[in-house]
Design an enzyme around this catalytic site. Structure first.
Site, mmCIF file in Angstrom:
data_model
loop_
_atom_site.group_PDB
_atom_site.id
_atom_site.type_symbol
_atom_site.label_atom_id
_atom_site.label_comp_id
_atom_site.label_asym_id
_atom_site.label_seq_id
_atom_site.Cartn_x
_atom_site.Cartn_y
_atom_site.Cartn_z
ATOM 1 N N GLY A 22 0.781 -1.229 0.000
ATOM 2 C CA GLY A 22 0.000 0.000 0.000
ATOM 3 C C GLY A 22 0.811 1.277 0.000
ATOM 4 O O GLY A 22 0.247 2.372 -0.011
ATOM 5 N N LYS A 26 6.474 3.301 -5.587
ATOM 6 C CA LYS A 26 6.626 1.960 -6.168
ATOM 7 C C LYS A 26 7.774 1.917 -7.171
ATOM 8 O O LYS A 26 7.626 2.349 -8.304
ATOM 9 C CB LYS A 26 5.314 1.558 -6.842
ATOM 10 C CG LYS A 26 4.142 1.531 -5.869
ATOM 11 C CD LYS A 26 2.881 1.047 -6.494
ATOM 12 C CE LYS A 26 1.702 1.257 -5.570
ATOM 13 N NZ LYS A 26 1.865 0.596 -4.252
ATOM 14 N N HIS A 138 14.662 14.584 -1.832
ATOM 15 C CA HIS A 138 14.415 14.992 -0.440
ATOM 16 C C HIS A 138 15.457 14.471 0.547
ATOM 17 O O HIS A 138 15.523 14.958 1.670
ATOM 18 C CB HIS A 138 13.038 14.499 0.021
ATOM 19 C CG HIS A 138 11.895 15.097 -0.742
ATOM 20 N ND1 HIS A 138 11.719 16.460 -0.855
ATOM 21 C CD2 HIS A 138 10.870 14.524 -1.426
ATOM 22 C CE1 HIS A 138 10.621 16.695 -1.579
ATOM 23 N NE2 HIS A 138 10.097 15.541 -1.946
ATOM 24 N N ASP A 173 9.371 18.349 -10.092
ATOM 25 C CA ASP A 173 8.559 17.538 -9.179
ATOM 26 C C ASP A 173 7.591 18.494 -8.480
ATOM 27 O O ASP A 173 7.892 19.676 -8.324
ATOM 28 C CB ASP A 173 9.518 16.910 -8.158
ATOM 29 C CG ASP A 173 8.892 15.825 -7.303
ATOM 30 O OD1 ASP A 173 9.205 14.653 -7.538
ATOM 31 O OD2 ASP A 173 8.127 16.177 -6.369
ATOM 32 N N HIS A 175 6.944 18.571 -5.453
ATOM 33 C CA HIS A 175 7.489 18.922 -4.144
ATOM 34 C C HIS A 175 8.777 19.739 -4.285
ATOM 35 O O HIS A 175 9.535 19.552 -5.240
ATOM 36 C CB HIS A 175 7.782 17.657 -3.333
ATOM 37 C CG HIS A 175 6.559 16.801 -3.092
ATOM 38 N ND1 HIS A 175 6.271 15.697 -3.859
ATOM 39 C CD2 HIS A 175 5.567 16.926 -2.169
ATOM 40 C CE1 HIS A 175 5.135 15.156 -3.406
ATOM 41 N NE2 HIS A 175 4.690 15.877 -2.391
ATOM 42 N N ASP A 261 5.005 13.584 -10.244
ATOM 43 C CA ASP A 261 3.845 13.853 -9.391
ATOM 44 C C ASP A 261 3.256 15.239 -9.659
ATOM 45 O O ASP A 261 2.264 15.630 -9.057
ATOM 46 C CB ASP A 261 4.189 13.677 -7.899
ATOM 47 C CG ASP A 261 5.498 14.329 -7.510
ATOM 48 O OD1 ASP A 261 6.055 15.095 -8.320
ATOM 49 O OD2 ASP A 261 5.977 14.071 -6.377
HETATM 50 CO CO CO Z 1 7.443 14.725 -5.262
#
Ligand code: CO
Length: 553
Positions: A22, A26, A138, A173, A175, A261
């Site tokens: 979950g 991935k 990150h 991205d 983020h 993303d």
């Molecule tokens: Co991201």
């Protein structure tokens, strides 16, 4: 379209790792991407290379020895103990950064590809190098963050800096590229430009006031955006800003983090970019003609990640106008229904960036900041090619001798003495440091970390002395429903020093049984080289973890 020599890094083992049932991250998506790239017949048009895995030593060019030691030996069973209950290395919300089976090998594949890509670019043997398993922006020098454990991008850029006087890092991205920005916050040799969602969103950094420090002042550029940004709006800020960067900074190499993303419909994102809008950034950077490295990153709606990186591989090759938008047959074909097309469409969500002229203000401010860089006198790095032997000097570390080792040392030193990101939300007793024990305040220190899963801050109580961190006798053993056994933290479980030596020696070579149950004992089961190909080909890769992604369209 002019031709470029493209080097494509791929390790077939990468898809076999799983962050857990979950978990939205991935690694399998890289394998699905590769399968599509292969089905489109692109592999024969580029150099397809299996990178050498990054050694623990090479990782310490940025990361601390303690952290790498930890990562090389941690297992799901020992995570609780080795992190002292989530206080070190894998802090905060443990579901963000689980100590999954084979985490170190996974990292050594990801980082190995990005380092190899940089070496290939440095050698001049490729114009564009691709590593979709990289882009994990990150990761911090001493801890994992936001699904990222090893910052392959920092290692890649450090490698480029051996040859290139100025490297431009661009991050699309959704983020903020906080780990990379932090590493190069005080140098003018790397310009970090991040386009990201800001506002109650992980990692909570990246405002337009964050511009770099010291010699690096002005060499970090942040473009904070809001939900719903469309292709047109994104392009209206990306292209003028990057054009201005190219004009003022004059990089000799570019690293583009292609986190997917930011695509419309991402599980964790909120932007509204179509595949075409996302890939337009790749096409724009390719047109500069500068040596270019394309890295992966985030991306949590797996089929769209695979579509995007496949199309962007085509962009690198310059064949994007020639390939069929209808997907060719591939192993995962049935997952791309009902349309089976190489496209990600925009939705009708509202673009919050267009409210109150916010996007215009953000763009103007970014351009102003770049203009200041230009008119604020000559950048200290100078706009001339920097001879290789003076790299250490330019980073502020005067080498006694200009040897290769000295250079390595000074680069590593610089990357380690990174600043701590100012965070307006942090109270004065907060500290980002994990290793300073000279705090005589009797209250436990607190750190704040945001979870990439929940976008909420969590407090982490830090013990006030180093001794208190060493809670060897505090067992956190508990029943794990999935494994149907007791896991975590019993004294004596884990890797012995001798075993660790072996792991370090192999430099991440050898894979335990790809996340299946066979490797879950106290020891490490290493599958020999000869078995690896077979294992990857036969294994029922991450079946349990991926099902939820594929039955929605
Ligand atoms: Co991201």
């Amino acid at each position: 379209m002019s031709k470029r020599r493209v080097a494509y890094y791929y390790d077939p083992d990468v898809g076999a790792y799983t962050y857990g049932l979950g978990h939205p991250m991935k690694p399998h998506r890289v394998r699905v991407t590769h399968d599509l790239v292969s089905s489109y017949g692109m592999l024969s048009q580029m150099h397809v290379l299996r990178p050498k895995r990054a050694s623990p030593e090479s990782m310490t060019a940025f990361h601390t020895d303690e952290y790498i030691n930890f990562l090389a030996r941690v297992t799901p069973e020992t995570a609780e103990e080795l992190t002292h209950g989530g206080l070190l290395f894998l802090v905060g919300e443990l579901p963000d950064n689980p100590a999954f089976e084979g985490v170190f090998e996974f990292c050594s594949i990801s980082a190995g590809g990005s380092i190899a890509a940089a070496q290939r670019i440095n050698s001049g043997a490729a114009d564009i190098a691709i590593n979709w398993a990289g882009g994990l922006h990150h990761a911090k020098k001493g801890e994992a963050s936001g699904f990222c454990y090893i910052n392959d991008i920092v290692l890649c850029i450090l490698e480029l800096l051996r040859v290139h006087p100025r490297v431009l890092y661009i991050d699309i991205d959704i983020h903020h590229g906080d780990g990379v920005e932090e590493a190069f916050y005080t140098t003018d040799r790397v310009m970090c430009a991040s386009f990201h969602k800001f506002g109650e969103f992980f990692p909570g950094t990246g405002t337009q006031d964050d511009r770099g420090r010291g010699r690096g002042k002005g060499y970090s550029l942040n473009v904070p955006l809001d939900d719903g940004i469309t292709d047109a709006a994104y392009k209206s800020v990306f292209e003028p800003v990057v054009t201005k960067i190219l004009e003022t900074f004059r990089p000799s190499a570019v690293v583009l983090q292609c986190g997917a993303d930011s695509l419309s419909g991402d599980k964790l994102g909120g932007f509204n970019l179509s595949l075409a809008g996302h890939a337009a950034c790749v096409q724009f950077m390719r047109r500069t003609g500068l040596p270019l490295i394309l890295l992966g990153g985030g991306g949590y709606t797996v089929k769209n990640v695979a579509r995007a990186w496949t199309f962007e591989t085509a962009c690198a090759l310059g064949v994007e106008d020639e390939i069929d938008v209808n997907l060719p047959w591939s192993e995962y074909f049935h997952w791309f229904g009902p349309r089976y097309r190489l496209e990600v469409m925009q939705s009708n969500m509202e673009d919050l960036n267009l409210r109150d002229g916010m996007l215009d203000r953000v763009r103007e401010r970014a351009l102003e900041q770049l203009q200041q860089l230009r008119s604020g006198g000559a950048p200290s790095v100078g706009m001339h090619d920097v001879p290789r032997q003076s790299l250490g000097d330019h980073l502020g570390f005067t080498a006694e001798e200009d040897t290769h080792d000295e250079l390595d040392e000074s680069l590593a030193q610089h990357a380690r003495y990174v600043y701590t990101l100012p965070d307006p939300d942090l109270s004065s007793n907060a500290s980002d440091s994990t290793d300073s024990s000279d705090d005589d305040d009797s209250a436990p220190r607190r750190r704040k970390r945001m979870s990439i899963l929940t976008n909420r801050y969590v407090d982490i109580d830090l013990p006030k002395s180093a001794h208190e961190k060493r809670s060897f006798f505090k067992s956190k053993a508990r029943w794990n429903e999935r494994l149907e056994s007791v896991t975590a933290g019993a004294v004596g479980v884990g890797v012995t020093v001798a075993e660790l030596g072996g792991v370090m020696e192999r430099g991440g070579q050898g894979v335990r049984n790809g996340g299946r149950s066979a490797g879950r004992g106290a020891g490490r089961e290493v599958v020999e080289e000869g078995d690896r190909e077979r294992e990857v080909d036969d294994s029922n890769v991450d079946v349990d973890g991926d099902v939820d992604d594929w039955d929605m369209e």
